[in-house]
Design an enzyme around this catalytic site. Structure first.
Site, PDB file in Angstrom:
ATOM      1  N   ARG A  64     -25.348   8.128  11.782  1.00  0.00           N
ATOM      2  CA  ARG A  64     -24.851   8.147  10.414  1.00  0.00           C
ATOM      3  C   ARG A  64     -23.459   7.501  10.395  1.00  0.00           C
ATOM      4  O   ARG A  64     -22.696   7.607  11.370  1.00  0.00           O
ATOM      5  CB  ARG A  64     -24.751   9.575   9.868  1.00  0.00           C
ATOM      6  CG  ARG A  64     -26.093  10.248   9.654  1.00  0.00           C
ATOM      7  CD  ARG A  64     -26.844   9.624   8.487  1.00  0.00           C
ATOM      8  NE  ARG A  64     -28.054  10.365   8.181  1.00  0.00           N
ATOM      9  CZ  ARG A  64     -29.241  10.153   8.748  1.00  0.00           C
ATOM     10  NH1 ARG A  64     -29.331   9.232   9.698  1.00  0.00           N
ATOM     11  NH2 ARG A  64     -30.292  10.848   8.406  1.00  0.00           N
TER      12      ARG A  64
ATOM     13  N   ASP B 102       2.514  -0.470  12.053  1.00  0.00           N
ATOM     14  CA  ASP B 102       2.469  -1.788  12.686  1.00  0.00           C
ATOM     15  C   ASP B 102       3.738  -2.605  12.455  1.00  0.00           C
ATOM     16  O   ASP B 102       3.715  -3.842  12.553  1.00  0.00           O
ATOM     17  CB  ASP B 102       1.252  -2.569  12.190  1.00  0.00           C
ATOM     18  CG  ASP B 102       1.263  -2.798  10.680  1.00  0.00           C
ATOM     19  OD1 ASP B 102       2.107  -2.193   9.979  1.00  0.00           O
ATOM     20  OD2 ASP B 102       0.427  -3.572  10.189  1.00  0.00           O
TER      21      ASP B 102
ATOM     22  N   ASP C 203       5.397  -5.013   6.199  1.00  0.00           N
ATOM     23  CA  ASP C 203       6.008  -6.295   6.519  1.00  0.00           C
ATOM     24  C   ASP C 203       5.965  -7.279   5.356  1.00  0.00           C
ATOM     25  O   ASP C 203       6.891  -8.068   5.159  1.00  0.00           O
ATOM     26  CB  ASP C 203       5.372  -6.906   7.773  1.00  0.00           C
ATOM     27  CG  ASP C 203       3.869  -7.116   7.639  1.00  0.00           C
ATOM     28  OD1 ASP C 203       3.282  -6.693   6.619  1.00  0.00           O
ATOM     29  OD2 ASP C 203       3.280  -7.709   8.555  1.00  0.00           O
ATOM     30  N   GLY C 204       4.890  -7.218   4.539  1.00  0.00           N
ATOM     31  CA  GLY C 204       4.844  -8.076   3.364  1.00  0.00           C
ATOM     32  C   GLY C 204       5.952  -7.741   2.380  1.00  0.00           C
ATOM     33  O   GLY C 204       6.562  -8.635   1.780  1.00  0.00           O
TER      34      GLY C 204
ATOM     35  N   ARG D 176      13.259  10.328  -2.894  1.00  0.00           N
ATOM     36  CA  ARG D 176      14.132  11.483  -3.146  1.00  0.00           C
ATOM     37  C   ARG D 176      15.406  11.406  -2.314  1.00  0.00           C
ATOM     38  O   ARG D 176      16.507  11.660  -2.806  1.00  0.00           O
ATOM     39  CB  ARG D 176      13.365  12.768  -2.828  1.00  0.00           C
ATOM     40  CG  ARG D 176      14.187  14.055  -2.899  1.00  0.00           C
ATOM     41  CD  ARG D 176      13.301  15.231  -2.513  1.00  0.00           C
ATOM     42  NE  ARG D 176      14.023  16.506  -2.539  1.00  0.00           N
ATOM     43  CZ  ARG D 176      14.701  17.003  -1.514  1.00  0.00           C
ATOM     44  NH1 ARG D 176      14.754  16.313  -0.353  1.00  0.00           N
ATOM     45  NH2 ARG D 176      15.315  18.168  -1.613  1.00  0.00           N
ATOM     46  N   SER D 177      15.258  11.060  -1.051  1.00  0.00           N
ATOM     47  CA  SER D 177      16.406  10.985  -0.163  1.00  0.00           C
ATOM     48  C   SER D 177      17.373   9.891  -0.600  1.00  0.00           C
ATOM     49  O   SER D 177      18.597  10.081  -0.605  1.00  0.00           O
ATOM     50  CB  SER D 177      15.930  10.740   1.270  1.00  0.00           C
ATOM     51  OG  SER D 177      17.024  10.718   2.166  1.00  0.00           O
TER      52      SER D 177
ATOM     53  N   ARG E 292      -7.365  -3.074   9.615  1.00  0.00           N
ATOM     54  CA  ARG E 292      -7.968  -4.405   9.622  1.00  0.00           C
ATOM     55  C   ARG E 292      -7.483  -5.233  10.809  1.00  0.00           C
ATOM     56  O   ARG E 292      -8.260  -5.919  11.474  1.00  0.00           O
ATOM     57  CB  ARG E 292      -7.647  -5.116   8.296  1.00  0.00           C
ATOM     58  CG  ARG E 292      -8.503  -6.331   8.023  1.00  0.00           C
ATOM     59  CD  ARG E 292      -8.388  -6.799   6.583  1.00  0.00           C
ATOM     60  NE  ARG E 292      -7.022  -6.828   6.107  1.00  0.00           N
ATOM     61  CZ  ARG E 292      -6.572  -6.074   5.109  1.00  0.00           C
ATOM     62  NH1 ARG E 292      -7.377  -5.218   4.518  1.00  0.00           N
ATOM     63  NH2 ARG E 292      -5.327  -6.171   4.712  1.00  0.00           N
TER      64      ARG E 292
ATOM     65  N   GLY F  51       0.820  -1.204   0.000  1.00  0.00           N
ATOM     66  CA  GLY F  51       0.000   0.000   0.000  1.00  0.00           C
ATOM     67  C   GLY F  51       0.851   1.251   0.000  1.00  0.00           C
ATOM     68  O   GLY F  51       1.888   1.304   0.653  1.00  0.00           O
TER      69      GLY F  51
ATOM     70  N   ARG G 217     -17.993  16.824  12.206  1.00  0.00           N
ATOM     71  CA  ARG G 217     -18.527  17.326  13.472  1.00  0.00           C
ATOM     72  C   ARG G 217     -19.482  18.513  13.261  1.00  0.00           C
ATOM     73  O   ARG G 217     -20.462  18.671  13.983  1.00  0.00           O
ATOM     74  CB  ARG G 217     -17.379  17.730  14.396  1.00  0.00           C
ATOM     75  CG  ARG G 217     -17.797  17.961  15.836  1.00  0.00           C
ATOM     76  CD  ARG G 217     -16.643  18.498  16.659  1.00  0.00           C
ATOM     77  NE  ARG G 217     -15.501  17.606  16.657  1.00  0.00           N
ATOM     78  CZ  ARG G 217     -15.385  16.569  17.482  1.00  0.00           C
ATOM     79  NH1 ARG G 217     -16.342  16.304  18.339  1.00  0.00           N
ATOM     80  NH2 ARG G 217     -14.302  15.808  17.441  1.00  0.00           N
TER      81      ARG G 217
ATOM     82  N   THR H  50       4.215   2.447   5.934  1.00  0.00           N
ATOM     83  CA  THR H  50       2.840   1.961   6.007  1.00  0.00           C
ATOM     84  C   THR H  50       2.046   2.865   6.935  1.00  0.00           C
ATOM     85  O   THR H  50       2.541   3.252   7.999  1.00  0.00           O
ATOM     86  CB  THR H  50       2.755   0.509   6.514  1.00  0.00           C
ATOM     87  OG1 THR H  50       1.398   0.195   6.852  1.00  0.00           O
ATOM     88  CG2 THR H  50       3.630   0.292   7.732  1.00  0.00           C
TER      89      THR H  50
ATOM     90  N   GLY I 276     -11.195  13.748  20.158  1.00  0.00           N
ATOM     91  CA  GLY I 276     -12.074  13.731  21.319  1.00  0.00           C
ATOM     92  C   GLY I 276     -13.273  12.829  21.115  1.00  0.00           C
ATOM     93  O   GLY I 276     -14.380  13.138  21.576  1.00  0.00           O
TER      94      GLY I 276
ATOM     95  N   ASP J 155      -0.332   2.117   8.784  1.00  0.00           N
ATOM     96  CA  ASP J 155      -0.821   1.420   9.972  1.00  0.00           C
ATOM     97  C   ASP J 155       0.121   1.512  11.173  1.00  0.00           C
ATOM     98  O   ASP J 155      -0.283   1.219  12.292  1.00  0.00           O
ATOM     99  CB  ASP J 155      -1.052  -0.061   9.663  1.00  0.00           C
ATOM    100  CG  ASP J 155      -2.239  -0.277   8.735  1.00  0.00           C
ATOM    101  OD1 ASP J 155      -3.264   0.402   8.914  1.00  0.00           O
ATOM    102  OD2 ASP J 155      -2.140  -1.114   7.819  1.00  0.00           O
TER     103      ASP J 155
ATOM    104  N   ARG K 160       0.771  -5.044  -5.817  1.00  0.00           N
ATOM    105  CA  ARG K 160       0.929  -6.287  -5.063  1.00  0.00           C
ATOM    106  C   ARG K 160       1.195  -7.398  -6.072  1.00  0.00           C
ATOM    107  O   ARG K 160       0.461  -7.556  -7.036  1.00  0.00           O
ATOM    108  CB  ARG K 160      -0.314  -6.572  -4.223  1.00  0.00           C
ATOM    109  CG  ARG K 160      -0.615  -5.432  -3.244  1.00  0.00           C
ATOM    110  CD  ARG K 160      -1.744  -5.773  -2.286  1.00  0.00           C
ATOM    111  NE  ARG K 160      -2.134  -4.605  -1.504  1.00  0.00           N
ATOM    112  CZ  ARG K 160      -1.525  -4.209  -0.393  1.00  0.00           C
ATOM    113  NH1 ARG K 160      -0.480  -4.903   0.052  1.00  0.00           N
ATOM    114  NH2 ARG K 160      -1.951  -3.144   0.273  1.00  0.00           N
TER     115      ARG K 160
ATOM    116  N   ARG L 115     -26.747  14.579  15.685  1.00  0.00           N
ATOM    117  CA  ARG L 115     -26.580  13.191  15.266  1.00  0.00           C
ATOM    118  C   ARG L 115     -25.352  12.537  15.891  1.00  0.00           C
ATOM    119  O   ARG L 115     -24.422  13.208  16.310  1.00  0.00           O
ATOM    120  CB  ARG L 115     -26.437  13.110  13.746  1.00  0.00           C
ATOM    121  CG  ARG L 115     -27.706  13.383  12.977  1.00  0.00           C
ATOM    122  CD  ARG L 115     -27.439  13.459  11.492  1.00  0.00           C
ATOM    123  NE  ARG L 115     -28.672  13.658  10.734  1.00  0.00           N
ATOM    124  CZ  ARG L 115     -28.721  14.045   9.461  1.00  0.00           C
ATOM    125  NH1 ARG L 115     -27.598  14.295   8.814  1.00  0.00           N
ATOM    126  NH2 ARG L 115     -29.874  14.186   8.853  1.00  0.00           N
TER     127      ARG L 115
END
Length: 323
Positions: A247, A133, A107-108, A25-26, A175, A15, A158, A129, A189, A131, A76, A166
């Site tokens: 909603r 993670d 990690d993949g 670039r670096s 996931r 992803g 908001r 990534t 908050g 995530d 992928r 609502r």
């Protein structure tokens, strides 16, 4: 690693994450600074297997530092999961006399890198990534931007939530990991935060909504990681039990897009440069990592160790502040 590094390549895999362009670039400019030839590989491992190499000069990475996505594109690759695909990928690098490969991804992507390392290709991984993670690093490229994207979206939601009295359920990516939901939920908050790591307590969510309503609160925000539960089903359950109008907004890939935050650009620039330094020092099977605000070189296998514990302290604080 005894060989002298003269030609390196870089690819982005899995992803996309904001800040990947800054990392590319670096790598390119740091590599050229050290007298290396640098090549980009389009479309991740799929492009590697099929030989989509492009020579990179200083101009090739001009004006990309602030752009989201990845200029090299990503994909992928099912073929890369096969022994034949891995063999073909290594053959492409050898054919072009590429001495080392830098892989930017999750990690993949790192697992794919390790299959190339097993065939004698010097490898360095850069964790990219949204995530956040990857074990071994406090931050991954793209996480800070994703959180800020969620916060900006919720600030708009908001306004409508308040105007119409609502309850909004905002579903974010995650996931298997609730880091985006947790960090953005605290920053927004949110009344409740649902993550895959902790079983949701519907009774507690209902109680919070009712307490807020009793003291005159005109809106509520509930942050839901996609792996925690169905936001649609939860919204219907809350409407049934409270009578409040609900909603659901699913932010989806909005979280990945847009200009990277300053933090992600700086992190990506540091990690890209560190990856080149690691290769120039004759090291392989390494990953860049941010630990206590310092950019380090760690063994690539660290990424597959025990996952960094979920930040239960921050999660508990969020609940305490949402009384």
């Amino acid at each position: 690693m005894s060989r002298i590094i003269k030609r390196i390549a870089v690819l982005t895999s899995g992803g996309d994450a904001p800040g990947m362009n800054a990392a590319i670039r670096s790598v390119v400019r740091k590599g050229i600074y050290h007298g290396l030839e640098v090549f980009g590989i389009r479309k991740g491992y799929e492009g590697l297997i099929h030989g989509e190499f492009i020579a990179m000069n200083l101009g090739a990475v001009a004006d990309i530092i602030h752009r989201g996505g990845t200029m090299l594109m990503t994909a992928r690759s099912q073929e890369m999961t096969t022994p034949e695909g891995q063999k073909n990928a290594a053959a492409q690098l050898r054919y072009r006399e590429i001495d080392a490969l830098i892989v930017i991804g999750g990690d993949g992507s790192f697992r794919g890198a390790q299959t190339l390392s097993a065939q004698g290709i010097p490898i360095v991984g850069i964790p990219g990534t949204i995530d956040n993670d990857i074990t071994g690093t406090d931050l991954t490229i793209g996480f800070d931007t994703a959180v800020n994207n969620v916060v900006q979206a919720v600030s708009k939601i908001r306004d409508t939530a308040t105007s119409h009295d609502r309850t909004f359920l905002v579903e974010v990516m995650g996931r298997d990991c609730g880091n985006i939901a947790l960090q953005s939920g605290v920053a927004c908050g949110a009344e409740s935060i649902l993550v895959p790591e902790i079983q949701p307590d519907i009774d507690d969510i209902v109680a919070k909504l009712e307490r807020g309503h009793q003291r005159g609160k005109h809106h509520s925000i509930i942050m839901v990681a996609e792996g925690a539960t169905s936001a649609w089903n939860l919204g219907e359950e809350l409407r049934r039990r409270t009578g409040f109008e609900t909603r659901v907004t699913i932010l989806g890939h909005i979280q990945r897009g847009g200009n990277p935050s300053a933090l992600d650009v700086v992190l990506a620039s540091q990690m890209g440069a560190k990856a080149v330094e690691i290769l120039c020092a004759g090291e392989t099977d390494r990953m860049t990592a941010c630990v206590n605000q310092e950019i380090l070189s760690l063994p690539l296998e660290v990424a597959y160790g025990e996952r960094r514990p979920f930040n239960k302290g921050l999660y508990d604080l969020a609940n305490q502040l949402a009384i």
